[in-house]
Design a protein around this motif. Structure first.
Motif, mmCIF file in Angstrom:
data_model
loop_
_atom_site.group_PDB
_atom_site.id
_atom_site.type_symbol
_atom_site.label_atom_id
_atom_site.label_comp_id
_atom_site.label_asym_id
_atom_site.label_seq_id
_atom_site.Cartn_x
_atom_site.Cartn_y
_atom_site.Cartn_z
ATOM 1 N N ASN A 2 -55.191 17.059 -9.223
ATOM 2 C CA ASN A 2 -55.577 17.088 -7.698
ATOM 3 C C ASN A 2 -55.369 18.296 -6.807
ATOM 4 O O ASN A 2 -56.150 18.683 -5.972
ATOM 5 N N ILE A 6 -57.984 20.058 -4.451
ATOM 6 C CA ILE A 6 -57.822 20.162 -3.075
ATOM 7 C C ILE A 6 -58.057 21.699 -2.659
ATOM 8 O O ILE A 6 -58.846 22.033 -1.813
ATOM 9 N N TRP A 9 -61.554 22.914 -3.001
ATOM 10 C CA TRP A 9 -62.317 22.198 -1.858
ATOM 11 C C TRP A 9 -62.162 23.016 -0.496
ATOM 12 O O TRP A 9 -63.019 23.535 -0.090
ATOM 13 N N ASN A 10 -60.872 23.242 0.042
ATOM 14 C CA ASN A 10 -60.385 23.753 1.151
ATOM 15 C C ASN A 10 -60.751 25.465 1.024
ATOM 16 O O ASN A 10 -60.817 25.916 2.178
ATOM 17 N N HIS A 21 -70.675 13.753 -0.283
ATOM 18 C CA HIS A 21 -70.050 13.638 -1.303
ATOM 19 C C HIS A 21 -70.911 12.501 -2.075
ATOM 20 O O HIS A 21 -70.881 11.630 -1.785
ATOM 21 N N ARG A 40 -56.288 15.801 3.785
ATOM 22 C CA ARG A 40 -55.748 16.924 3.421
ATOM 23 C C ARG A 40 -57.118 17.913 3.139
ATOM 24 O O ARG A 40 -57.077 19.004 3.195
ATOM 25 N N LEU A 41 -58.197 17.075 3.045
ATOM 26 C CA LEU A 41 -59.573 17.918 2.731
ATOM 27 C C LEU A 41 -60.284 18.479 3.987
ATOM 28 O O LEU A 41 -60.181 17.570 4.995
ATOM 29 N N ASN A 42 -60.645 19.673 4.104
ATOM 30 C CA ASN A 42 -61.565 20.018 5.275
ATOM 31 C C ASN A 42 -62.968 19.434 5.165
ATOM 32 O O ASN A 42 -63.457 19.081 4.270
#
Length: 156
Positions: A2, A6, A9-10, A21, A40-42
């Protein structure tokens, strides 16, 4: 895993970006865990449901900008390009005979790419654990040798 996803992604998605998505966001029914990851994801995440995105879970998850209804697809327009975002890969889709693309998930890089079809597995499994930008998708599609077929099966 994870934390790596994350971070990946960021590293590509900015806070103001819009992200479609294509489903199976999390393979868990833990609402708090999913909400914590989304936070927590942009970017603004629009979730096109996958077969592992459960109604009873998503109704309580916070942080998505939008979640599809029971349909697992959405037509979007980026500039002049139509993109049919779906959880499952398609052979034909709305406006496919007019050059619309199909961006899909679900297959986890398990389908061979068809160079004659304007479709692409945009799941992170197929792209080194990273999301696919529109510019990257555009470059992939530019290499395709698409021959349009209308919705009645006749070549145009």
């Amino acid at each position: 895993m994870n934390e790596g996803l994350i971070s990946n992604w960021n590293s590509k998605v900015r806070p103001g970006d819009t992200v479609y998505h294509c489903g199976d966001f999390a393979f868990t029914k833990d609402v708090a865990a999913i909400s914590a990851i989304v936070k927590r994801l942009n970017g603004q995440i629009l979730l096109i449901r996958g077969n592992h995105d459960y109604d009873k879970v998503l109704k309580d998850v916070t942080g998505f900008a939008w979640v599809s209804g029971s349909y697992q697809c959405k037509m979007v327009k980026v500039g002049e390009q139509m993109v049919f975002c779906s959880h499952y890969a398609m052979r034909i889709w709305d406006h496919s005979h007019h050059g619309a693309w199909n961006a899909f998930g679900h297959s986890h890089n398990g389908l061979a790419d068809d160079p004659n079809l304007l479709a692409c597995d945009v799941g992170v499994d197929a792209h080194g654990g990273y999301p696919v930008s529109f510019e990257e998708l555009k470059a992939i599609m530019a290499k395709k040798t698409f021959v349009p077929i209308d919705h009645h099966g006749k070549k145009e």
